[in-house]
Design an enzyme around this catalytic site. Structure first.
Site, PDB file in Angstrom:
ATOM      1  N   ASP A 151      60.709  58.237  41.523  1.00 40.22           N
ATOM      2  CA  ASP A 151      60.338  56.907  42.012  1.00 40.22           C
ATOM      3  C   ASP A 151      59.750  57.065  43.411  1.00 40.22           C
ATOM      4  OD1 ASP A 151      61.849  56.351  39.717  1.00 40.22           O
ATOM      5  OD2 ASP A 151      62.627  54.481  40.552  1.00 40.22           O
ATOM      6  N   LYS A 214      56.753  49.465  40.006  1.00 40.21           N
ATOM      7  CA  LYS A 214      58.093  48.975  40.323  1.00 40.21           C
ATOM      8  C   LYS A 214      58.003  48.036  41.516  1.00 40.21           C
ATOM      9  CE  LYS A 214      62.508  50.949  42.016  1.00 40.21           C
ATOM     10  NZ  LYS A 214      63.222  52.220  42.255  1.00 40.21           N
ATOM     11  N   LYS A 250      59.165  48.043  36.255  1.00 38.44           N
ATOM     12  CA  LYS A 250      60.557  48.130  36.702  1.00 38.44           C
ATOM     13  C   LYS A 250      60.804  47.154  37.844  1.00 38.44           C
ATOM     14  CE  LYS A 250      64.009  51.311  38.696  1.00 38.44           C
ATOM     15  NZ  LYS A 250      64.315  52.713  39.068  1.00 38.44           N
TER      16      LYS A 250
END
Length: 314
Positions: A151, A214, A250
């Site tokens: 991430d 995300k 996400k």
């Protein structure tokens, strides 16, 4: 499993004309919770689906290998086995466990043989204010420790100044460093100031090869919101229509209740369809959320709410 997003050449013309009508986005987002009435066994099924899409996360300054091991035990058995058996479900795990790079090895040990991937934040999380070579080195360190997913965080300054080509180049370098590991690009939407910036940053990240986009690190003053998520999902839809590649989504930060889990799944279904309600295209970054979901599932099975001590996070 969808084909990974290979990215594209930098295409400013795909998004430079994009502007977001903020009041309209907010109205649309506000209407979503009432669009589907999920009760009883239907609600329980959607909550179980949310569990399998959770990136169960600990990103605290006092994380230890023992704390991570406890979290991984919860990821392996996120809902009481007896409750699952009464619902006819044999096995359920979370989508992944997400930790700092230095905790990856501990997570890999604790999850060995389960098939649950380990995600690691990297690139100077949460601010990303480190030289690029150090951010790339952190990706490589996490991969050496065994991370399956990375991430990354973007440089917000590039987005705020409209330096889209520079942002594209940065994310491309990160994608290359990730190699075969799944890359989720954290946009830190609460710091991008406008929904138009959120839309444009989403396009750039996908063009640069992000497998997921995300919302947040969970450390910003404003984290995941439905209007921001709506804008990102429409960018995903536009990218799919242009390229044929499906990019995951996400939301992270601020999702704390079972109702939140239902609302974001309704958003996914309404905007992208049910194909996106799978862990290969939808993850929820969360920690406390799982406790409330398990509480609601226990209520569905037994007719009463479980005591908090029965639903410990790990």
């Amino acid at each position: 499993m969808p084909t990974r997003n290979p990215g594209t050449d930098f295409r400013l013309d795909w998004f430079e004309g994009v502007t977001v009508n903020t009041p309209a986005a907010e109205r649309r987002a506000a209407s979503l919770p009432g669009r589907r009435s999920l009760k009883k066994e239907w609600q329980a099924a959607w909550l179980l689906n949310a569990v399998r899409c959770i990136d169960l996360t600990t990103l605290a300054g006092d994380d230890t290998p023992d704390r991570v091991a406890r979290l991984c035990a919860k990821a392996r058995q996120p809902v009481d086995a007896g409750d699952l058996a009464l619902m006819g479900v044999e096995q359920l795990t979370t989508g992944a466990v997400c930790v700092y790079p230095t905790m990856v090895a501990a997570a890999k040990r604790a999850l060995e043989g389960t098939g649950v991937p380990v995600a690691s934040v990297a690139t100077g999380f949460p601010a990303g204010l480190m030289p690029l070579d150090l951010r790339l080195a952190e990706i490589r360190y996490a991969l050496d420790q065994g991370a399956d997913e990375i991430d990354i965080v973007i440089s917000r300054a590039h987005a705020l100044r409209g330096e889209w080509a520079a942002l594209y180049d940065e994310i491309c370098a990160m994608r290359e460093a990730c190699g075969p590991a799944l890359m989720k690009a954290i946009l830190a939407t609460g710091e991008l100031k406008t929904l138009t910036n959120v839309a444009r940053a989403s396009h750039v990240a996908m063009q640069a090869g992000a497998d997921f986009i995300k919302t947040s690190t969970g450390k910003e003053p404003v984290n995941a919101t439905l209007p921001m998520s709506l804008v990102m999902l429409r960018a995903i839809r536009d990218y799919r229509d242009r390229t044929g590649f499906a990019v995951g989504f996400k939301p992270a930060g601020g999702l704390k209740t079972a109702k939140d889990a239902l609302n974001w799944q309704v958003l996914m279904a309404e905007e992208l369809g049910r194909d996106w309600l799978r862990p290969d295209l939808f993850r929820i970054g969360a920690s406390s959320l799982l406790g409330d979901i398990e509480r609601q599932i226990s209520h569905f099975v037994t007719g009463r709410y479980a005591s908090a001590h029965r639903l410990a996070a790990g």
